[in-house]
Design a protein around this motif. Structure first.
Motif, short mmCIF file in Angstrom:
data_model
loop_
_atom_site.label_atom_id
_atom_site.label_comp_id
_atom_site.label_asym_id
_atom_site.label_seq_id
_atom_site.Cartn_x
_atom_site.Cartn_y
_atom_site.Cartn_z
N GLY A 19 0.82 -1.20 0.00
CA GLY A 19 0.00 0.00 0.00
C GLY A 19 0.86 1.26 0.00
O GLY A 19 1.13 1.82 1.04
N ILE A 20 1.28 1.66 -1.20
CA ILE A 20 2.15 2.83 -1.33
C ILE A 20 1.36 3.99 -1.93
O ILE A 20 0.68 3.82 -2.94
CB ILE A 20 3.35 2.52 -2.26
CG1 ILE A 20 4.20 1.38 -1.70
CG2 ILE A 20 4.18 3.77 -2.53
CD1 ILE A 20 5.17 1.77 -0.62
N ASP A 21 1.43 5.17 -1.29
CA ASP A 21 0.90 6.42 -1.85
C ASP A 21 2.09 7.33 -2.10
O ASP A 21 2.87 7.57 -1.17
CB ASP A 21 -0.06 7.10 -0.87
CG ASP A 21 -1.30 6.26 -0.62
OD1 ASP A 21 -1.65 5.44 -1.50
OD2 ASP A 21 -1.91 6.42 0.45
N LEU A 22 2.19 7.86 -3.31
CA LEU A 22 3.38 8.64 -3.64
C LEU A 22 3.06 9.58 -4.79
O LEU A 22 2.30 9.22 -5.69
CB LEU A 22 4.49 7.66 -4.00
CG LEU A 22 5.90 8.11 -4.36
CD1 LEU A 22 6.90 7.07 -3.86
CD2 LEU A 22 6.05 8.27 -5.85
N ASP A 23 3.61 10.80 -4.75
CA ASP A 23 3.40 11.76 -5.83
C ASP A 23 4.72 12.37 -6.26
O ASP A 23 5.61 12.57 -5.43
CB ASP A 23 2.49 12.90 -5.36
CG ASP A 23 1.08 12.42 -5.09
OD1 ASP A 23 0.28 12.40 -6.03
OD2 ASP A 23 0.81 12.02 -3.92
N VAL A 24 4.82 12.64 -7.55
CA VAL A 24 5.94 13.45 -8.03
C VAL A 24 5.34 14.54 -8.91
O VAL A 24 4.52 14.26 -9.79
CB VAL A 24 6.95 12.61 -8.85
CG1 VAL A 24 8.09 13.48 -9.33
CG2 VAL A 24 7.49 11.44 -8.02
N ALA A 25 5.72 15.80 -8.63
CA ALA A 25 5.22 16.92 -9.42
C ALA A 25 6.21 17.25 -10.53
O ALA A 25 7.39 16.89 -10.43
CB ALA A 25 5.01 18.14 -8.51
N PRO A 26 5.77 17.93 -11.60
CA PRO A 26 6.69 18.26 -12.70
C PRO A 26 7.91 19.03 -12.20
O PRO A 26 7.78 19.93 -11.37
CB PRO A 26 5.84 19.14 -13.61
CG PRO A 26 4.44 18.75 -13.32
CD PRO A 26 4.40 18.39 -11.87
N GLY A 27 9.07 18.66 -12.70
CA GLY A 27 10.29 19.40 -12.41
C GLY A 27 10.85 19.19 -11.02
O GLY A 27 11.85 19.82 -10.65
N GLU A 28 10.25 18.30 -10.25
CA GLU A 28 10.63 18.13 -8.86
C GLU A 28 11.65 16.99 -8.71
O GLU A 28 11.62 16.03 -9.47
CB GLU A 28 9.35 17.79 -8.10
CG GLU A 28 9.48 17.58 -6.63
CD GLU A 28 8.13 17.25 -5.97
OE1 GLU A 28 7.89 17.78 -4.90
OE2 GLU A 28 7.35 16.45 -6.54
N ILE A 29 12.55 17.10 -7.71
CA ILE A 29 13.39 15.95 -7.36
C ILE A 29 12.84 15.35 -6.07
O ILE A 29 12.76 16.02 -5.05
CB ILE A 29 14.86 16.34 -7.13
CG1 ILE A 29 15.44 17.05 -8.35
CG2 ILE A 29 15.69 15.10 -6.79
CD1 ILE A 29 16.91 17.44 -8.19
N VAL A 30 12.41 14.09 -6.16
CA VAL A 30 11.86 13.41 -5.00
C VAL A 30 12.78 12.26 -4.64
O VAL A 30 13.15 11.46 -5.52
CB VAL A 30 10.44 12.88 -5.31
CG1 VAL A 30 9.95 11.97 -4.19
CG2 VAL A 30 9.48 14.04 -5.50
N ALA A 31 13.17 12.19 -3.36
CA ALA A 31 14.01 11.08 -2.93
C ALA A 31 13.14 10.00 -2.30
O ALA A 31 12.20 10.32 -1.56
CB ALA A 31 15.05 11.57 -1.93
N VAL A 32 13.44 8.73 -2.64
CA VAL A 32 12.79 7.60 -1.98
C VAL A 32 13.89 6.86 -1.24
O VAL A 32 14.82 6.34 -1.85
CB VAL A 32 12.08 6.69 -2.99
CG1 VAL A 32 11.51 5.46 -2.28
CG2 VAL A 32 10.96 7.44 -3.68
N LEU A 33 13.79 6.87 0.10
CA LEU A 33 14.88 6.36 0.92
C LEU A 33 14.43 5.12 1.68
O LEU A 33 13.24 4.86 1.83
CB LEU A 33 15.33 7.43 1.91
CG LEU A 33 15.65 8.80 1.30
CD1 LEU A 33 15.85 9.83 2.40
CD2 LEU A 33 16.89 8.70 0.43
N GLY A 34 15.40 4.39 2.17
CA GLY A 34 15.10 3.19 2.94
C GLY A 34 16.26 2.23 2.86
O GLY A 34 17.07 2.30 1.93
N ALA A 35 16.32 1.32 3.83
CA ALA A 35 17.41 0.36 3.87
C ALA A 35 17.23 -0.68 2.77
O ALA A 35 16.24 -0.66 2.02
CB ALA A 35 17.45 -0.30 5.24
N ASN A 36 18.17 -1.60 2.68
CA ASN A 36 18.06 -2.72 1.73
C ASN A 36 16.83 -3.56 2.04
O ASN A 36 16.54 -3.84 3.20
CB ASN A 36 19.28 -3.62 1.87
CG ASN A 36 20.24 -3.41 0.72
OD1 ASN A 36 19.83 -3.01 -0.35
ND2 ASN A 36 21.51 -3.68 0.97
N GLY A 37 16.09 -3.96 1.00
CA GLY A 37 15.02 -4.93 1.19
C GLY A 37 13.72 -4.36 1.70
O GLY A 37 12.84 -5.11 2.11
#
Lengths: 233, 312
Positions: A19-37
């Motif tokens: 259950g992932i909710d996520l948005d990226v807007a035009p021209g934006e840099i979005v980081a998705v972080l987290g450990a391995n796995g």
């Protein structure tokens, strides 16, 4: 431009994304972080069509792209530069780049090649060389260059700094900033937390297939409890 | 095995008894080498199809022999019922087999394999059984050949005669190999085929439709054997199992040249053709193929990756 709601995906009998909710807007840099796995790579694979979502919606530029084939998603303008680069080792640097424009018409190809060579002068020097003989950093540049040849509106960079020397990591983040400065949206999936949070405007923290934190990068960078719990800092 | 071995019907060479008495004169050996090169060029087409499919889909196409048989029957039907010469039928039959190969991979083998490459192998094995039995029920097990007016035309080189249909086969086969090489190196589809062969995930993420490229590759493999069938039929016969003996030789060639290697298949085929021809000369026609399988065993023992094989 990218709008993910309730995304569930996985392999075999296991749901990796829950259950992932996520948005990226035009021209934006979005980081998705987290450990391995925690599901970062699975998220990328679902977004680029390598695996089909089990539930949830993925909308890109207003179109529902969930479950489409990778080729159709590339055509729509969402391009995933995978972890491990996945370049074509037996083919020349130029042919690798040319294949990046496989979904685009030939007329724009030469212009795009010039643009990539201007961005990565090393690739121009080595354009006739077999891609497999490049150094790790050059291969990463080639992988990003191949992605850019497809004229993306949003580019997903999966661990672009992995396996690079500290100096090259610095260079890589500078390059990502330059790419984004051209108006391209970037989703940066990284284990290099500090530098990703410096570069990104917003960030998501993934843990065990769920998003446990989301917000402006500066806020996440300023939350020591969060960084300690999920990002190993 | 020798009874099903692909041997060309004796051409004008064997029909000149005056030269038969001097078995090992240089002229005779040179003639045998030339004949071997011509046989090898047809082997090359069959091996190219096999190695191309292996290189991209990483499976041995077990239906390759049955496809060749079907194409030979297509040539037979075109000639006997529609009065279309094999060389005229070459273009339409090649296109037809490309389309058939594309369709079979796209709509039968691909969906039936559920994304597992090793399942493709089993599906092709099943297909070969279906095709062979269909041929058997339509044409029965009779040996059939076609009559073309130029079957025994020959070119006089002074020291030997070369059968015209085999010279034509040599020229067409080399031309097709050249065109295939150009397709793979200079066109977007060719680059995509080579990309999928080495890096499937990377290719998909570059926007290449892998299922389409698999099908195109399968279609090209079928087209190669269709061309081979058109070149073979003027001097050869067809039975519902005729293709298998050729594919056995082609498999040896693919192993010799290196699995998946296009230049390996071409050079390996010419070499194997010459070996077969010389062994036939020295040990008698029926033992011609012994050299091929000796080489096969030697390659497996000494250099299992083949002459042009990629390092594992």
């Amino acid at each position: 431009m990218l709008e993910v709601r309730g995304l569930i995906a996985g392999y075999g009998g296991t749901d990796v994304l829950r259950g992932i909710d996520l948005d990226v807007a035009p021209g934006e840099i979005v980081a998705v972080l987290g450990a391995n796995g925690v599901g970062k790579t699975t998220l990328n694979r679902a977004l680029s069509g390598l695996i089909a979502p089990r539930a949830g919606t993925i909308r890109f530029l207003g179109e529902a792209i969930g479950g489409r084939k990778p080729a159709a998603i590339v055509s729509a303008g969402l391009i995933h530069v995978p972890e491990g680069r996945r370049i074509f080792p037996n083919m020349s640097v130029r042919d690798n780049l040319v294949l990046g424009s496989y979904r685009r018409g030939k007329p724009a190809r030469q212009n795009n090649l010039e643009r990539i060579f201007a961005l990565f002068p090393r690739l121009r020097e080595r354009s006739a060389q077999a891609a497999g003989t490049l150094s790790g950093g050059e291969q990463q540049m080639l992988a990003i260059g191949r992605g850019l040849m497809g004229e993306p509106r949003l580019i997903i960079l999966d661990e672009p700094s992995l396996g690079l020397s500290p100096l090259l990591v610095e260079e890589m983040f500078t390059l990502i900033a330059r790419i984004a400065a051209d108006g391209l949206a970037v989703m940066l999936v990284e284990q290099n937390v500090v530098q990703s949070l410096e570069l990104a405007s917003r960030a998501y923290v993934l843990e065990n297939g769920r998003i446990v934190a989301a917000g402006p990068a500066a806020e996440i960078a300023a939350d020591p409890a969060l960084k300690h719990a999920y990002l190993g800092l | 095995m020798p009874s099903t071995a692909p041997r060309m019907r004796p051409g004008p060479k064997a029909a000149s008894p005056s030269k038969k008495t001097v078995m090992f004169a240089p002229d005779i050996i040179l003639a045998a080498v030339l004949n071997g090169l011509m046989t090898g060029s047809v082997y090359a087409l069959i091996a190219l199809g096999l190695t191309l499919v292996y290189g991209v889909l990483h499976i041995i196409n077990f239906a390759h022999g049955a496809t060749l048989t079907a194409a030979m029957f297509a040539v037979y039907v075109a000639q006997t019922m529609l009065a279309i010469d094999p060389y005229v039928a070459l273009v339409p039959i090649t296109l037809l087999f490309f389309v058939l190969g594309y369709g079979v991979q796209r709509f039968v083998i691909g969906p039936a394999s559920h994304g597992e490459d090793r399942n493709i192998l089993l599906v092709t094995l099943g297909l070969s059984i279906v095709i062979e039995n269909a041929m058997l029920s339509i044409f029965r097990s009779d040996t059939r050949s076609i009559d073309v007016p130029y079957a025994f035309e020959s070119i006089d080189l002074g020291f030997t005669f070369l059968a015209l249909p085999r010279v034509a086969a040599f020229g067409v086969a080399l031309l097709v190999a050249l065109l295939l090489g150009l397709l793979l190196t200079t066109t977007d589809t060719g680059r995509a085929i080579r990309a999928v062969a080495k890096e499937k995930t990377g290719a998909a993420l570059a926007g290449i439709d892998v299922a389409h490229i698999y099908a195109v590759t399968f279609g090209l493999g079928a087209a190669c054997v269709a061309i081979a069938a058109c070149l073979l039929m003027p001097t050869f016969y067809v039975t519902p199992r005729a293709g298998n003996a050729f594919v056995l030789v082609a498999f040896t060639i693919v192993v010799l040249g290196g699995m998946g290697s296009i230049p390996g298949a071409l050079l390996g085929a010419l070499f194997i053709g010459v070996v077969e021809s010389l062994c036939g000369l020295f040990f008698g026609e029926s033992l011609g193929q012994i050299g091929i399988f000796l080489i096969f065993i030697l390659v497996l023992l000494v250099k299992p990756t083949g002459l042009f094989g990629a390092r594992a």
